[in-house]
Scaffold this motif. Structure first.
Motif, PDB file in Angstrom:
ATOM      1  N   TYR A   1      30.481   3.846 -57.170  1.00  0.00           N
ATOM      2  CA  TYR A   1      29.727   2.789 -56.551  1.00  0.00           C
ATOM      3  C   TYR A   1      29.239   1.913 -57.485  1.00  0.00           C
ATOM      4  CZ  TYR A   1      29.699   5.011 -51.841  1.00  0.00           C
ATOM      5  OH  TYR A   1      30.072   5.219 -50.809  1.00  0.00           O
ATOM      6  N   ALA A   2      29.259   0.754 -57.259  1.00  0.00           N
ATOM      7  CA  ALA A   2      28.622  -0.605 -57.937  1.00  0.00           C
ATOM      8  C   ALA A   2      27.053  -0.258 -57.402  1.00  0.00           C
ATOM      9  CB  ALA A   2      28.888  -1.585 -57.870  1.00  0.00           C
ATOM     10  N   MET A   3      25.835  -0.538 -58.320  1.00  0.00           N
ATOM     11  CA  MET A   3      24.753  -0.396 -58.074  1.00  0.00           C
ATOM     12  C   MET A   3      23.901  -1.592 -58.129  1.00  0.00           C
ATOM     13  SD  MET A   3      24.598   2.685 -56.900  1.00  0.00           S
ATOM     14  CE  MET A   3      22.930   3.108 -56.635  1.00  0.00           C
ATOM     15  N   GLY A   4      22.726  -1.647 -57.459  1.00  0.00           N
ATOM     16  CA  GLY A   4      21.961  -2.782 -57.563  1.00  0.00           C
ATOM     17  C   GLY A   4      20.638  -2.738 -57.311  1.00  0.00           C
ATOM     18  N   TRP A   5      19.723  -3.425 -57.916  1.00  0.00           N
ATOM     19  CA  TRP A   5      18.286  -3.339 -57.559  1.00  0.00           C
ATOM     20  C   TRP A   5      17.921  -4.717 -56.900  1.00  0.00           C
ATOM     21  CZ3 TRP A   5      15.055   0.518 -58.019  1.00  0.00           C
ATOM     22  CH2 TRP A   5      15.365   1.503 -58.810  1.00  0.00           C
ATOM     23  N   PHE A   6      17.118  -4.807 -55.988  1.00  0.00           N
ATOM     24  CA  PHE A   6      16.617  -5.988 -55.212  1.00  0.00           C
ATOM     25  C   PHE A   6      14.837  -5.799 -55.094  1.00  0.00           C
ATOM     26  CE2 PHE A   6      20.217  -7.934 -53.212  1.00  0.00           C
ATOM     27  CZ  PHE A   6      21.269  -7.112 -53.727  1.00  0.00           C
ATOM     28  N   ARG A   7      14.518  -7.016 -54.839  1.00  0.00           N
ATOM     29  CA  ARG A   7      12.837  -6.758 -54.506  1.00  0.00           C
ATOM     30  C   ARG A   7      12.559  -7.568 -53.392  1.00  0.00           C
ATOM     31  NH1 ARG A   7      10.742  -9.454 -60.253  1.00  0.00           N
ATOM     32  NH2 ARG A   7      11.419 -11.519 -59.872  1.00  0.00           N
TER      33      ARG A   7
ATOM     34  N   LEU B   1      30.693  -7.284 -56.754  1.00  0.00           N
ATOM     35  CA  LEU B   1      30.387  -8.570 -56.009  1.00  0.00           C
ATOM     36  C   LEU B   1      29.618  -8.226 -54.766  1.00  0.00           C
ATOM     37  CD1 LEU B   1      30.828 -11.422 -55.484  1.00  0.00           C
ATOM     38  CD2 LEU B   1      32.729 -11.132 -54.262  1.00  0.00           C
ATOM     39  N   LEU B   2      29.844  -7.233 -54.007  1.00  0.00           N
ATOM     40  CA  LEU B   2      29.251  -6.962 -52.896  1.00  0.00           C
ATOM     41  C   LEU B   2      27.866  -6.740 -53.100  1.00  0.00           C
ATOM     42  CD1 LEU B   2      32.056  -5.805 -50.372  1.00  0.00           C
ATOM     43  CD2 LEU B   2      31.067  -7.744 -50.612  1.00  0.00           C
ATOM     44  N   VAL B   3      27.703  -5.774 -54.075  1.00  0.00           N
ATOM     45  CA  VAL B   3      26.233  -5.210 -54.217  1.00  0.00           C
ATOM     46  C   VAL B   3      25.213  -6.179 -54.772  1.00  0.00           C
ATOM     47  CG1 VAL B   3      26.473  -4.741 -56.787  1.00  0.00           C
ATOM     48  CG2 VAL B   3      25.317  -2.962 -55.209  1.00  0.00           C
TER      49      VAL B   3
ATOM     50  N   VAL C   1       8.008  -4.873 -53.665  1.00  0.00           N
ATOM     51  CA  VAL C   1       8.881  -3.647 -53.425  1.00  0.00           C
ATOM     52  C   VAL C   1      10.227  -3.640 -53.874  1.00  0.00           C
ATOM     53  CG1 VAL C   1       9.787  -1.948 -51.387  1.00  0.00           C
ATOM     54  CG2 VAL C   1       7.313  -3.047 -51.294  1.00  0.00           C
ATOM     55  N   TYR C   2      10.513  -2.623 -54.645  1.00  0.00           N
ATOM     56  CA  TYR C   2      12.023  -2.654 -55.297  1.00  0.00           C
ATOM     57  C   TYR C   2      12.753  -1.589 -54.688  1.00  0.00           C
ATOM     58  CZ  TYR C   2      10.156  -5.692 -59.218  1.00  0.00           C
ATOM     59  OH  TYR C   2       9.805  -6.704 -59.974  1.00  0.00           O
ATOM     60  N   TYR C   3      14.161  -2.111 -54.264  1.00  0.00           N
ATOM     61  CA  TYR C   3      14.813  -1.214 -53.564  1.00  0.00           C
ATOM     62  C   TYR C   3      16.202  -1.132 -54.345  1.00  0.00           C
ATOM     63  CZ  TYR C   3      12.333  -2.849 -49.651  1.00  0.00           C
ATOM     64  OH  TYR C   3      11.221  -2.925 -48.507  1.00  0.00           O
ATOM     65  N   CYS C   4      16.719   0.161 -54.332  1.00  0.00           N
ATOM     66  CA  CYS C   4      18.076   0.453 -55.141  1.00  0.00           C
ATOM     67  C   CYS C   4      18.988   0.376 -53.951  1.00  0.00           C
ATOM     68  CB  CYS C   4      17.972   1.793 -55.322  1.00  0.00           C
ATOM     69  SG  CYS C   4      19.662   2.557 -56.241  1.00  0.00           S
ATOM     70  N   ALA C   5      20.310  -0.146 -54.293  1.00  0.00           N
ATOM     71  CA  ALA C   5      21.283  -0.571 -53.708  1.00  0.00           C
ATOM     72  C   ALA C   5      22.527   0.002 -53.957  1.00  0.00           C
ATOM     73  CB  ALA C   5      21.464  -2.014 -52.923  1.00  0.00           C
TER      74      ALA C   5
END
Length: 122
Positions: free
Chosen positions: A32-38, A103-105, A93-97
């Protein structure tokens, strides 16, 4: 399918540092590719950082470039976000994804964690 659990949020003064962690379950984490969002209060969720499945490729939002570093440890099923020189505007709030494609992450992740709150005081 992976499940994601974030930790490491808290209260920090401006200029300080925090490291967020994201623990992933599932044998296929390394694919999986991983991301952080907030998401800040009253604002839409925004992209922060992403990393490819091997860890060799990383991408950052302009607002955090040079201050935040994303990394992963596939042997431990962990993803990290090292945040330095924090600013009050980093409060969110920080989210892991996760997603199967890098590209999709960065745009439409398929799997989300529950989030961890980061508060930066001035």
């Amino acid at each position: 399918q992976v499940t994601l659990v974030e930790s490491g949020g808290g209260l920090v003064q401006a200029g300080g540092s925090l490291r967020l962690s994201c623990a992933a379950s599932g044998r296929t984490f390394g694919t999986y590719a991983m991301g952080w969002f907030r998401q800040a209060p009253g604002k839409e969720r925004e992209f922060v950082a992403a990393i490819g499945s091997s860890g060799s490729s990383t991408y950052y939002a302009d607002s955090v470039k040079g201050r935040f570093t994303m990394s992963r440890d596939n042997a431990k099923n962990m993803v990290y976000l090292q945040m330095n020189n924090l600013k009050p505007e980093d409060t969110a709030v920080y989210y892991c994804a996760a997603s199967e494609l890098l590209l999709l992450v960065r745009t439409t992740p398929r799997v989300w964690g529950q989030g961890t709150l980061v508060t930066v005081s001035s």
